[in-house]
Scaffold this motif. Structure first.
Motif, PDB file in Angstrom:
ATOM      1  N   ALA A  54       0.811  -1.213   0.000  1.00 57.73           N
ATOM      2  CA  ALA A  54       0.000   0.000   0.000  1.00 57.73           C
ATOM      3  C   ALA A  54       0.847   1.266   0.000  1.00 57.73           C
ATOM      4  N   ALA A  55       2.043   1.216   0.548  1.00 64.86           N
ATOM      5  CA  ALA A  55       2.862   2.420   0.677  1.00 64.86           C
ATOM      6  C   ALA A  55       3.611   2.788  -0.595  1.00 64.86           C
ATOM      7  N   VAL A  56       3.953   1.805  -1.428  1.00 60.71           N
ATOM      8  CA  VAL A  56       4.800   2.110  -2.593  1.00 60.71           C
ATOM      9  C   VAL A  56       4.263   1.568  -3.908  1.00 60.71           C
ATOM     10  N   GLY A  57       3.207   0.764  -3.909  1.00 57.95           N
ATOM     11  CA  GLY A  57       2.675   0.224  -5.152  1.00 57.95           C
ATOM     12  C   GLY A  57       3.244  -1.146  -5.474  1.00 57.95           C
ATOM     13  N   THR A  58       3.345  -1.453  -6.772  1.00 58.20           N
ATOM     14  CA  THR A  58       3.750  -2.793  -7.196  1.00 58.20           C
ATOM     15  C   THR A  58       5.274  -2.894  -7.315  1.00 58.20           C
ATOM     16  N   MET A  59       5.763  -4.136  -7.108  1.00 56.41           N
ATOM     17  CA  MET A  59       7.188  -4.432  -7.200  1.00 56.41           C
ATOM     18  C   MET A  59       7.356  -5.766  -7.915  1.00 56.41           C
ATOM     19  N   ARG A  60       8.207  -5.791  -8.944  1.00 55.47           N
ATOM     20  CA  ARG A  60       8.468  -7.021  -9.703  1.00 55.47           C
ATOM     21  C   ARG A  60       9.796  -7.602  -9.226  1.00 55.47           C
ATOM     22  N   MET A  61       9.749  -8.852  -8.782  1.00 55.35           N
ATOM     23  CA  MET A  61      10.940  -9.494  -8.233  1.00 55.35           C
ATOM     24  C   MET A  61      11.082 -10.906  -8.764  1.00 55.35           C
ATOM     25  N   THR A  62      12.321 -11.338  -8.875  1.00 56.82           N
ATOM     26  CA  THR A  62      12.586 -12.732  -9.219  1.00 56.82           C
ATOM     27  C   THR A  62      12.890 -13.485  -7.942  1.00 56.82           C
ATOM     28  N   SER A  63      12.359 -14.696  -7.819  1.00 62.76           N
ATOM     29  CA  SER A  63      12.595 -15.516  -6.630  1.00 62.76           C
ATOM     30  C   SER A  63      13.551 -16.652  -6.993  1.00 62.76           C
ATOM     31  N   VAL A  64      14.575 -16.831  -6.193  1.00 60.18           N
ATOM     32  CA  VAL A  64      15.564 -17.882  -6.404  1.00 60.18           C
ATOM     33  C   VAL A  64      15.601 -18.764  -5.168  1.00 60.18           C
ATOM     34  N   SER A  65      15.469 -20.078  -5.360  1.00 57.74           N
ATOM     35  CA  SER A  65      15.471 -21.027  -4.248  1.00 57.74           C
ATOM     36  C   SER A  65      16.846 -21.668  -4.106  1.00 57.74           C
ATOM     37  N   VAL A  87      15.284 -16.106  -2.013  1.00 58.05           N
ATOM     38  CA  VAL A  87      15.736 -14.715  -2.043  1.00 58.05           C
ATOM     39  C   VAL A  87      15.016 -14.002  -3.175  1.00 58.05           C
ATOM     40  N   TYR A  88      14.499 -12.813  -2.890  1.00 59.87           N
ATOM     41  CA  TYR A  88      13.774 -12.014  -3.880  1.00 59.87           C
ATOM     42  C   TYR A  88      14.644 -10.831  -4.297  1.00 59.87           C
ATOM     43  N   GLN A  89      14.807 -10.670  -5.622  1.00 61.21           N
ATOM     44  CA  GLN A  89      15.623  -9.582  -6.148  1.00 61.21           C
ATOM     45  C   GLN A  89      14.808  -8.752  -7.137  1.00 61.21           C
ATOM     46  N   PRO A  90      14.882  -7.437  -7.052  1.00 61.93           N
ATOM     47  CA  PRO A  90      14.171  -6.593  -8.018  1.00 61.93           C
ATOM     48  C   PRO A  90      14.654  -6.879  -9.439  1.00 61.93           C
ATOM     49  N   VAL A  91      13.717  -6.855 -10.381  1.00 61.23           N
ATOM     50  CA  VAL A  91      14.074  -7.124 -11.769  1.00 61.23           C
ATOM     51  C   VAL A  91      14.210  -5.854 -12.596  1.00 61.23           C
ATOM     52  N   ASP A  92      13.885  -4.699 -12.006  1.00 59.93           N
ATOM     53  CA  ASP A  92      14.036  -3.455 -12.743  1.00 59.93           C
ATOM     54  C   ASP A  92      14.372  -2.335 -11.760  1.00 59.93           C
ATOM     55  N   GLU A  93      14.800  -1.195 -12.302  1.00 54.71           N
ATOM     56  CA  GLU A  93      15.243  -0.078 -11.479  1.00 54.71           C
ATOM     57  C   GLU A  93      14.092   0.499 -10.671  1.00 54.71           C
ATOM     58  N   GLU A  94      12.897   0.543 -11.254  1.00 56.74           N
ATOM     59  CA  GLU A  94      11.749   1.099 -10.541  1.00 56.74           C
ATOM     60  C   GLU A  94      11.441   0.293  -9.282  1.00 56.74           C
ATOM     61  N   THR A  95      11.516  -1.035  -9.413  1.00 60.05           N
ATOM     62  CA  THR A  95      11.274  -1.876  -8.237  1.00 60.05           C
ATOM     63  C   THR A  95      12.349  -1.649  -7.186  1.00 60.05           C
ATOM     64  N   SER A  96      13.600  -1.516  -7.609  1.00 56.82           N
ATOM     65  CA  SER A  96      14.682  -1.253  -6.648  1.00 56.82           C
ATOM     66  C   SER A  96      14.418   0.024  -5.865  1.00 56.82           C
ATOM     67  N   LEU A  97      13.963   1.047  -6.574  1.00 54.64           N
ATOM     68  CA  LEU A  97      13.682   2.317  -5.907  1.00 54.64           C
ATOM     69  C   LEU A  97      12.509   2.189  -4.946  1.00 54.64           C
ATOM     70  N   ARG A  98      11.490   1.447  -5.345  1.00 55.65           N
ATOM     71  CA  ARG A  98      10.315   1.301  -4.486  1.00 55.65           C
ATOM     72  C   ARG A  98      10.640   0.471  -3.239  1.00 55.65           C
ATOM     73  N   VAL A  99      11.459  -0.552  -3.405  1.00 53.22           N
ATOM     74  CA  VAL A  99      11.868  -1.343  -2.246  1.00 53.22           C
ATOM     75  C   VAL A  99      12.671  -0.481  -1.280  1.00 53.22           C
ATOM     76  N   ALA A 100      13.599   0.316  -1.816  1.00 52.55           N
ATOM     77  CA  ALA A 100      14.404   1.199  -0.963  1.00 52.55           C
ATOM     78  C   ALA A 100      13.518   2.209  -0.237  1.00 52.55           C
ATOM     79  N   ARG A 101      12.514   2.751  -0.964  1.00 53.14           N
ATOM     80  CA  ARG A 101      11.606   3.717  -0.351  1.00 53.14           C
ATOM     81  C   ARG A 101      10.786   3.063   0.757  1.00 53.14           C
ATOM     82  N   LEU A 102      10.326   1.846   0.504  1.00 54.15           N
ATOM     83  CA  LEU A 102       9.548   1.135   1.509  1.00 54.15           C
ATOM     84  C   LEU A 102      10.398   0.849   2.743  1.00 54.15           C
TER      85      LEU A 102
END
Length: 299
Positions: free
Chosen positions: A242-253, A266-281
């Motif tokens: 709710a605070a930052v919107g959607t985030m696209r991540m790849t999951s690696v087992s 482990v979940y890793q952002p797949v694009d720069e926008e997701t990286s920024l939103r994760v950092a903001r969150l």
């Protein structure tokens, strides 16, 4: 010099002497007192005699003698298990006995892990700022790092009443669910669950979990009846907060040595926008924890 007329030893010819030596060494370390027998007299070695192993295992003395001599006789899993119990073999030794006797070995299904040690917790803490979690085969959540909690834990998911990712995803209302595209993602998770279920079919803990989740979620019940099976693997998933919107991540087992059927995801952002939103969150969650505020919390 080895000539072309000399035939190489077969696998059986190599294993039988190893089997004989292994059984003798295991027999020598078990004392009569270990199995509740009197020590007796004129015992040349502290270990059990062959006839004692045969008696305690419920097999013939001649048969066991031949087995220990490495003769080419057939042994059933039931008989090998009886000998293994008498000789007090642990799980690796029991498996070794099966291999030497050339009998297919079926390992007992491991009990579901319920916690991890500080070493594994340290590993997932070290991958922060990437969210990381430890799941067992049922998707029970055994450990998380702070990034995972910041991204995926909300009041709604925390109140689901179960420390299980599948339970949360199937029982919270869709607007509160962190997983976007549930119609395509949840079938994959259920198929992954079923790939592990084969080792545990009939176990009370598994059957109870599947029964209760089926009752709590008709959607899960329908997917479970489909019978699809897939192994865990890397995927790109879309999450919402709710605070930052959607985030696209790849999951690696990643599998964990010493914790059967458990994995670090482990979940890793797949694009720069997701990286920024994760950092903001993460910044927002830190501010909430420390009691500070910001003028523009929305993305």
């Amino acid at each position: 010099m080895v000539t072309g007329d000399v035939e190489p030893m077969s696998t059986t010819q190599r294993r039988r002497p190893e089997l004989a030596a292994f059984l003798r060494s295991r027999r020598a370390r078990v004392t009569p007192a270990d199995v509740g027998m009197p020590p007796g007299f004129r015992r040349r070695t502290p270990g059990l005699r062959r006839e004692e192993v045969a008696q305690l295992s419920g097999v013939g003395v001649t048969w066991y003698t031949w087995l220990e001599q490495g003769r080419p006789i057939n042994a059933s899993p039931q008989v090998l298990d009886a000998v293994a119990r008498t000789l007090r073999l642990d799980q690796p030794e029991r498996e070794h006995l099966y291999h030497l006797a050339e009998v297919p070995y079926e390992q007992d299904p491991p009990a579901a892990a319920r916690a991890v040690g500080p070493e594994i917790q340290g590993v997932i803490d070290a991958v922060d700022p990437h969210p990381a979690v430890v799941y067992n085969a049922r998707f029970d959540i055994l450990a998380t790092n702070r990034a995972y909690r910041d991204v995926f834990f909300t009041p709604q998911t925390a109140n689901s009443g179960m420390g299980n990712a599948l339970w949360t995803l199937f029982t919270v209302p869709e607007p509160a669910c962190p997983l976007v595209f549930r119609e395509s993602e949840l079938p994959v998770m259920v198929a992954t669950l079923r790939s592990s279920y084969g080792l545990h079919a009939g176990e009370p803990a598994w059957e109870d979990f599947i029964c209760r989740l089926s009752e709590a979620s008709p959607h899960f019940a329908r997917l479970w009846r489909n019978g699809d099976v897939v192994p865990p693997g890397p995927r790109v998933k879309t999450f919402r907060h709710a605070a930052v919107g959607t985030m696209r991540m790849t999951s690696v087992s990643l599998s964990i040595h010493g914790l059967p059927e458990c994995r670090i995801v482990v979940y890793q952002p797949v694009d720069e926008e997701t990286s920024l939103r994760v950092a903001r969150l993460r910044a927002l969650m830190t501010q909430e924890t420390t009691g500070t505020t910001t003028k523009n919390p929305a993305p």
